[in-house]
Design a protein around this motif. Sequence first.
Motif, PDB file in Angstrom:
ATOM      1  N   SER A  59       0.635  -1.113   0.052  1.00  0.00           N
ATOM      2  CA  SER A  59       0.014  -0.093   0.000  1.00  0.00           C
ATOM      3  C   SER A  59       0.975   1.244  -0.183  1.00  0.00           C
ATOM      4  N   GLY A  60       0.151   2.417  -0.195  1.00  0.00           N
ATOM      5  CA  GLY A  60       0.896   3.639  -0.124  1.00  0.00           C
ATOM      6  C   GLY A  60       1.461   4.115   1.280  1.00  0.00           C
ATOM      7  N   THR A  61       0.523   3.712   2.033  1.00  0.00           N
ATOM      8  CA  THR A  61       0.820   4.060   3.748  1.00  0.00           C
ATOM      9  C   THR A  61       2.217   2.999   3.803  1.00  0.00           C
ATOM     10  N   SER A  84      -0.424  17.259   4.474  1.00  0.00           N
ATOM     11  CA  SER A  84      -0.059  16.017   3.636  1.00  0.00           C
ATOM     12  C   SER A  84      -0.823  14.787   4.029  1.00  0.00           C
ATOM     13  N   HIS A  85      -0.872  13.674   3.304  1.00  0.00           N
ATOM     14  CA  HIS A  85      -1.564  12.521   3.521  1.00  0.00           C
ATOM     15  C   HIS A  85      -0.697  11.842   4.795  1.00  0.00           C
ATOM     16  N   ILE A  86       0.658  11.982   4.753  1.00  0.00           N
ATOM     17  CA  ILE A  86       1.482  11.201   5.751  1.00  0.00           C
ATOM     18  C   ILE A  86       0.912  11.716   7.101  1.00  0.00           C
ATOM     19  N   HIS A 140      -0.900  16.878  -4.978  1.00  0.00           N
ATOM     20  CA  HIS A 140      -1.125  16.985  -3.269  1.00  0.00           C
ATOM     21  C   HIS A 140      -2.639  16.840  -3.241  1.00  0.00           C
ATOM     22  N   ASN A 141      -2.923  15.711  -2.365  1.00  0.00           N
ATOM     23  CA  ASN A 141      -4.206  15.268  -2.330  1.00  0.00           C
ATOM     24  C   ASN A 141      -5.226  16.331  -1.847  1.00  0.00           C
ATOM     25  N   ARG A 142      -5.010  16.841  -0.532  1.00  0.00           N
ATOM     26  CA  ARG A 142      -5.826  17.748   0.250  1.00  0.00           C
ATOM     27  C   ARG A 142      -5.990  18.952  -0.570  1.00  0.00           C
ATOM     28  N   MET A 169       9.675  11.892  -1.996  1.00  0.00           N
ATOM     29  CA  MET A 169       8.419  12.230  -2.469  1.00  0.00           C
ATOM     30  C   MET A 169       7.025  11.271  -2.431  1.00  0.00           C
ATOM     31  N   ASP A 170       6.153  11.701  -1.375  1.00  0.00           N
ATOM     32  CA  ASP A 170       4.960  10.889  -1.669  1.00  0.00           C
ATOM     33  C   ASP A 170       4.497  11.180  -3.166  1.00  0.00           C
ATOM     34  N   GLY A 171       4.825  10.248  -4.038  1.00  0.00           N
ATOM     35  CA  GLY A 171       4.097  10.518  -5.440  1.00  0.00           C
ATOM     36  C   GLY A 171       3.227   9.673  -5.802  1.00  0.00           C
ATOM     37  N   ALA A 172       2.248   9.526  -4.724  1.00  0.00           N
ATOM     38  CA  ALA A 172       0.907   8.366  -5.008  1.00  0.00           C
ATOM     39  C   ALA A 172       0.508   8.515  -6.319  1.00  0.00           C
ATOM     40  N   ARG A 173       0.305   9.857  -6.824  1.00  0.00           N
ATOM     41  CA  ARG A 173      -0.244  10.255  -8.078  1.00  0.00           C
ATOM     42  C   ARG A 173       0.907  11.130  -9.104  1.00  0.00           C
ATOM     43  N   LEU A 199       0.098   1.987  -7.611  1.00  0.00           N
ATOM     44  CA  LEU A 199      -0.562   1.293  -8.704  1.00  0.00           C
ATOM     45  C   LEU A 199      -1.889   1.266  -8.638  1.00  0.00           C
ATOM     46  N   SER A 200      -2.527   1.558  -7.271  1.00  0.00           N
ATOM     47  CA  SER A 200      -3.799   1.213  -7.073  1.00  0.00           C
ATOM     48  C   SER A 200      -4.862   2.488  -7.165  1.00  0.00           C
ATOM     49  N   LYS A 201      -4.348   3.528  -7.616  1.00  0.00           N
ATOM     50  CA  LYS A 201      -4.923   4.682  -8.036  1.00  0.00           C
ATOM     51  C   LYS A 201      -5.551   4.935  -9.422  1.00  0.00           C
TER      52      LYS A 201
HETATM   53  C1  LIG Z   1      -1.149  11.220  -1.339  1.00  0.00           C
HETATM   54  C2  LIG Z   1      -1.311   9.903  -0.874  1.00  0.00           C
HETATM   55  N1  LIG Z   1      -0.172   9.152  -0.446  1.00  0.00           N
HETATM   56  C3  LIG Z   1      -0.595   8.093   0.163  1.00  0.00           C
HETATM   57  C4  LIG Z   1      -1.815   7.417   0.030  1.00  0.00           C
HETATM   58  C5  LIG Z   1      -1.919   5.903   0.689  1.00  0.00           C
HETATM   59  O1  LIG Z   1      -2.183   5.031  -0.144  1.00  0.00           O
HETATM   60  P1  LIG Z   1      -2.887   3.676   0.416  1.00  0.00           P
HETATM   61  O2  LIG Z   1      -4.399   3.959   0.473  1.00  0.00           O
HETATM   62  O3  LIG Z   1      -2.555   2.664  -0.722  1.00  0.00           O
HETATM   63  O4  LIG Z   1      -2.077   3.295   1.714  1.00  0.00           O
HETATM   64  C6  LIG Z   1      -2.703   8.142  -0.410  1.00  0.00           C
HETATM   65  C7  LIG Z   1      -4.014   7.403  -0.502  1.00  0.00           C
HETATM   66  O5  LIG Z   1      -5.171   7.980  -0.996  1.00  0.00           O
HETATM   67  C8  LIG Z   1      -2.678   9.388  -1.270  1.00  0.00           C
HETATM   68  O6  LIG Z   1      -3.573  10.139  -1.687  1.00  0.00           O
END
Ligand SMILES: Cc1ncc(COP(=O)(O)O)c(C=O)c1O
Length: 342
Positions: A59-61, A84-86, A140-142, A169-173, A199-201
């Motif tokens: 997972s991203g987390t 940030s997500h973290i 940046h998600n939020r 870098m949290d490069g989820a996207r 990969l899961s987004k």
């Molecule tokens: C920017 C960002 N980082 C990390 C994560 C965490 O990913 P995961 O849900 O696979 O743990 C997310 C999930 O939405 C996210 O948006």
Amino acid sequence: MDFIDLRSDTVTLPTQEMLDAIKNAKLGDDVYCEDATVNKLQEMAAEKMGKEAALLVPSGTQANLASLMTNCNRGELVLLEAQSHIYWYEVGGISSIAGLFPWPIKAANGAFEPEQIEDILRPDNIHYATPSLICIENTHNRYGGIIVTPKQLKRINEVAQRHQLKVYMDGARIFNAAIALNVDVKEFTKHVDNLMFCLSKGLSCPIGSLVIGSRGFVEKARKMRKILGGGMRQAGIIAAPGIVALQTMVERLREDHENARLLAEKLSKIKGVNIDLKNVQTNIVTFDLDPSVDCNKFLLGFMENGILGLAASTNRIRLVTHRGIERQHVEKTVATAEALLG
Ligand SMILES: Cc1ncc(COP(=O)(O)O)c(C=O)c1O
């Protein structure tokens, strides 16, 4: 009822090609690095990002946590963006598991200014925790999928180098960012020491993220993954759709951006919707409702009409486009919002 699910791009289901790839994947025990499909995905991911090595994690987390634990020693200070997500959504693992001291910096557009970093980096003193890492989230998600540009990353990296800090870098996207700016993803990654992407987004895979960096970094991260319970056996069944995603899903993100743009532009014309169009840069649309509108009631109204969205805060709504969301879904969402607010 089949819902128009705009809560997140994580709701995407695997394609038929991905399911076929899972069925035909060559498997082995990945804890012994013997899964040929995992090895292939990791090589592809590292090559795409312009780094030496990559590691598949569930997972991203876990990718973020393992990376923090690899980059830092316990007790060290980590600079990250306050939204940030973290900091918000990872259950405080940065402190409770990694033993790190998060120092949040507020940045209006998701990317802090070098001066904001310099302000915190005081000369060494017995009272201060030792800073070791700067974390960037991209997109940046939020902040609604906003892009931290290569130029901004370069400036942040210059400060980091001056102070012997690493940049993660949290490069989820991150592929959304690269597609939106029409640049190779390496234009972003060359300014950071290491990163992760999911990969899961928007890439539509069911599971998985990749931690990317130097060979030494990835070998240490492998051990951190094991501590965190992420050592997987025949993980090729996760990697196989990841390979398909890297081959076929990256360019497709453009469609999600076009749909998000269309959605945002149409929503912006509705009375009671406040939206900053310049912040709609990728596949996330966030907008504020007038304070007189009850956000939960609005979302309930959406749900009764077969649409799912999320509340980002008390009067802020978040809608995310992804594979499976087409133009007609955008039209229906806009018409429903209009009816609910009219
Ligand atoms: C920017 C960002 N980082 C990390 C994560 C965490 O990913 P995961 O849900 O696979 O743990 C997310 C999930 O939405 C996210 O948006």
